[in-house]
Every structure is written in structure tokens, then in C-alpha cells.
Design a protein around this motif. Structure first.
Motif, PDB file in Angstrom:
ATOM      1  N   ALA A   1       0.835  -1.202   0.000  1.00  0.00           N
ATOM      2  CA  ALA A   1       0.000   0.000   0.000  1.00  0.00           C
ATOM      3  C   ALA A   1       0.870   1.252   0.000  1.00  0.00           C
ATOM      4  O   ALA A   1       0.572   2.233  -0.704  1.00  0.00           O
ATOM      5  CB  ALA A   1      -0.938  -0.010   1.206  1.00  0.00           C
TER       6      ALA A   1
ATOM      7  N   VAL B   1      -6.397  -6.643  -4.810  1.00  0.00           N
ATOM      8  CA  VAL B   1      -6.713  -5.237  -5.089  1.00  0.00           C
ATOM      9  C   VAL B   1      -5.424  -4.437  -5.287  1.00  0.00           C
ATOM     10  O   VAL B   1      -5.316  -3.639  -6.232  1.00  0.00           O
ATOM     11  CB  VAL B   1      -7.576  -4.633  -3.953  1.00  0.00           C
ATOM     12  CG1 VAL B   1      -7.614  -3.114  -4.017  1.00  0.00           C
ATOM     13  CG2 VAL B   1      -8.983  -5.214  -3.996  1.00  0.00           C
TER      14      VAL B   1
ATOM     15  N   ALA C   1      -7.347  -8.094  -0.405  1.00  0.00           N
ATOM     16  CA  ALA C   1      -6.478  -6.914  -0.343  1.00  0.00           C
ATOM     17  C   ALA C   1      -5.257  -7.080  -1.245  1.00  0.00           C
ATOM     18  O   ALA C   1      -4.873  -6.152  -1.963  1.00  0.00           O
ATOM     19  CB  ALA C   1      -6.032  -6.671   1.096  1.00  0.00           C
TER      20      ALA C   1
ATOM     21  N   MET D   1      -8.053  -2.461   4.890  1.00  0.00           N
ATOM     22  CA  MET D   1      -9.203  -2.692   5.769  1.00  0.00           C
ATOM     23  C   MET D   1     -10.059  -3.876   5.333  1.00  0.00           C
ATOM     24  O   MET D   1     -11.160  -4.062   5.859  1.00  0.00           O
ATOM     25  CB  MET D   1     -10.062  -1.425   5.831  1.00  0.00           C
ATOM     26  CG  MET D   1      -9.334  -0.279   6.498  1.00  0.00           C
ATOM     27  SD  MET D   1     -10.356   1.181   6.639  1.00  0.00           S
ATOM     28  CE  MET D   1     -10.038   1.959   5.067  1.00  0.00           C
ATOM     29  N   ILE D   2      -9.574  -4.652   4.367  1.00  0.00           N
ATOM     30  CA  ILE D   2     -10.371  -5.781   3.890  1.00  0.00           C
ATOM     31  C   ILE D   2      -9.601  -7.085   4.089  1.00  0.00           C
ATOM     32  O   ILE D   2      -8.437  -7.082   4.493  1.00  0.00           O
ATOM     33  CB  ILE D   2     -10.790  -5.593   2.407  1.00  0.00           C
ATOM     34  CG1 ILE D   2      -9.568  -5.458   1.491  1.00  0.00           C
ATOM     35  CG2 ILE D   2     -11.716  -4.387   2.262  1.00  0.00           C
ATOM     36  CD1 ILE D   2      -9.910  -5.314   0.017  1.00  0.00           C
TER      37      ILE D   2
ATOM     38  N   LEU E   1      -5.702   6.000  -2.129  1.00  0.00           N
ATOM     39  CA  LEU E   1      -7.026   5.615  -1.644  1.00  0.00           C
ATOM     40  C   LEU E   1      -7.247   4.117  -1.767  1.00  0.00           C
ATOM     41  O   LEU E   1      -7.808   3.487  -0.872  1.00  0.00           O
ATOM     42  CB  LEU E   1      -8.113   6.390  -2.396  1.00  0.00           C
ATOM     43  CG  LEU E   1      -8.145   7.901  -2.155  1.00  0.00           C
ATOM     44  CD1 LEU E   1      -9.192   8.555  -3.041  1.00  0.00           C
ATOM     45  CD2 LEU E   1      -8.376   8.214  -0.688  1.00  0.00           C
ATOM     46  N   VAL E   2      -6.798   3.544  -2.881  1.00  0.00           N
ATOM     47  CA  VAL E   2      -6.916   2.095  -3.069  1.00  0.00           C
ATOM     48  C   VAL E   2      -6.088   1.361  -2.015  1.00  0.00           C
ATOM     49  O   VAL E   2      -6.549   0.394  -1.397  1.00  0.00           O
ATOM     50  CB  VAL E   2      -6.482   1.691  -4.501  1.00  0.00           C
ATOM     51  CG1 VAL E   2      -6.299   0.192  -4.626  1.00  0.00           C
ATOM     52  CG2 VAL E   2      -7.493   2.202  -5.517  1.00  0.00           C
TER      53      VAL E   2
ATOM     54  N   TRP F   1      -5.116   2.438   0.946  1.00  0.00           N
ATOM     55  CA  TRP F   1      -5.723   2.631   2.259  1.00  0.00           C
ATOM     56  C   TRP F   1      -6.925   1.703   2.435  1.00  0.00           C
ATOM     57  O   TRP F   1      -7.056   1.028   3.457  1.00  0.00           O
ATOM     58  CB  TRP F   1      -6.128   4.097   2.401  1.00  0.00           C
ATOM     59  CG  TRP F   1      -6.926   4.417   3.619  1.00  0.00           C
ATOM     60  CD1 TRP F   1      -6.492   4.441   4.907  1.00  0.00           C
ATOM     61  CD2 TRP F   1      -8.310   4.759   3.651  1.00  0.00           C
ATOM     62  NE1 TRP F   1      -7.521   4.783   5.743  1.00  0.00           N
ATOM     63  CE2 TRP F   1      -8.647   4.989   4.994  1.00  0.00           C
ATOM     64  CE3 TRP F   1      -9.294   4.907   2.676  1.00  0.00           C
ATOM     65  CZ2 TRP F   1      -9.927   5.347   5.386  1.00  0.00           C
ATOM     66  CZ3 TRP F   1     -10.568   5.273   3.066  1.00  0.00           C
ATOM     67  CH2 TRP F   1     -10.869   5.491   4.407  1.00  0.00           C
ATOM     68  N   ALA F   2      -7.784   1.645   1.430  1.00  0.00           N
ATOM     69  CA  ALA F   2      -8.963   0.782   1.513  1.00  0.00           C
ATOM     70  C   ALA F   2      -8.567  -0.692   1.592  1.00  0.00           C
ATOM     71  O   ALA F   2      -9.181  -1.472   2.324  1.00  0.00           O
ATOM     72  CB  ALA F   2      -9.874   1.024   0.301  1.00  0.00           C
ATOM     73  N   ALA F   3      -7.522  -1.063   0.855  1.00  0.00           N
ATOM     74  CA  ALA F   3      -7.092  -2.466   0.855  1.00  0.00           C
ATOM     75  C   ALA F   3      -6.649  -2.921   2.240  1.00  0.00           C
ATOM     76  O   ALA F   3      -6.782  -4.096   2.583  1.00  0.00           O
ATOM     77  CB  ALA F   3      -5.963  -2.667  -0.160  1.00  0.00           C
TER      78      ALA F   3
ATOM     79  N   THR G   1       1.034   4.001  -3.077  1.00  0.00           N
ATOM     80  CA  THR G   1       0.803   5.412  -2.788  1.00  0.00           C
ATOM     81  C   THR G   1       1.967   6.263  -3.295  1.00  0.00           C
ATOM     82  O   THR G   1       1.765   7.326  -3.897  1.00  0.00           O
ATOM     83  CB  THR G   1       0.605   5.614  -1.270  1.00  0.00           C
ATOM     84  OG1 THR G   1      -0.518   4.837  -0.854  1.00  0.00           O
ATOM     85  CG2 THR G   1       0.380   7.067  -0.925  1.00  0.00           C
TER      86      THR G   1
END
Length: 154
Positions: A50, A103, A100, A94-95, A87-88, A90-92, A54
């Protein structure tokens, strides 16, 4: 592809190679470390992935600032593209881990496809394109290896 790296770009290529180490080490850890350490290796892999995604998005923010005019539609497009990897990523985080990893892997590939568009080819240095062409397959292979291991874990 580069057959020889010129002295002026040895540093980025060397740093790029060093930047692969956490991917490779964490991927190996997911397979060969004791079980508790495997869990840590998975988390380390995802957080590093991640972070790197970023960072690569941030490259495009810098390109927009330095190479695009604010009145050019490419400016707004590149700014949006620069924001999405963070954003991708960060969201990854949390899954579920396997999803993740997929993604994040897709995020790396989509960003690489954007970098191969005509607008990016004229704005990104040739050495950067070469570097990304060398590093991206290794990063994606590590993601695939982690997905396989997570699938075997159930």
C-alpha cells in the motif's frame, strides 16, 4: 529494455532493486516462517505494498505540477490518477487479506497501464519507464505468490 544502465540512472535502478527486498522477503516469510511470523509477514507485505502504490501515485502529482499546465485537461486527470493509488491502498488495508492482495496487485497494473499511455510516455523519463518495466513484474509475481499462499491457508 535496457541492456546497460547509464551512470546517471544507476541510483534510481539501485534504489528500485533495494525497494524490491521487502516484497521478496515478506513473500518468502509468508511461506517459510513459523506460523505466527507468517501472519506478520502477510501484514508487512500488505502495508509495504500500500505504501509503494501510494508513492507511485505521488510520482504523478509531481509530474502534473512540473510538466502539465493547469489549463490542460491532462493536469486534472493526472492529479486524480495520483490520488487514486493512495485511496486504493488505504482501503485495501481494511479488507480480507487475500482480496487486499489482489486489489493492490490490480492497482499496480492499472497504474502501470496509465504510465504507458501517450500522455505519460511524453512526460515520464525513459529511465523511469524502463525501471517500472523491470520492477512491476517482480512486484506482481510477489502479489500472486502471496495470493496462492493465502488460498492454501483457507
Amino acid at each position: 529494455m535496457f541492456t546497460e544502465v547509464s551512470p546517471s540512472v544507476r541510483l534510481p535502478f539501485g534504489l528500485g532493486a533495494v525497494g524490491l527486498l521487502p516484497f521478496v522477503i515478506a513473500t518468502a516469510g509468508v511461506y517459510i516462517a513459523p506460523v505466527l511470523w507468517q501472519a506478520l509477514a502477510i501484514k508487512a507485505f500488505l502495508f509495504y505494498s500500500a505504501l509503494c502504490l501510494t508513492f507511485l501515485g505521488g510520482v504523478h502529482w509531481g509530474v502534473a505540477m512540473s510538466r502539465d499546465r493547469e489549463s490542460n485537461p491532462a493536469f486534472a486527470t493526472r492529479l486524480w490518477v495520483s490520488l487514486m493509488p493512495g485511496l486504493v491502498g488505504w482501503a485495501a488495508l481494511m479488507i480480507e487479506y487475500r482480496l487486499a492482495t489482489l486489489v493492490l496487485m490490480i492497482g499496480f497494473w492499472l497504474l502501470r497501464f496509465y504510465e504507458r499511455t501517450d500522455a505519460s510516455l511524453v512526460r515520464l523519463p525513459g529511465w523511469y519507464q524502463g525501471l517500472r518495466s523491470l520492477l512491476s513484474p517482480v512486484v506482481v509475481a510477489c502479489h500472486l505468490a502471496v495470493v496462492v499462499r493465502l488460498s492454501l491457508l483457507g
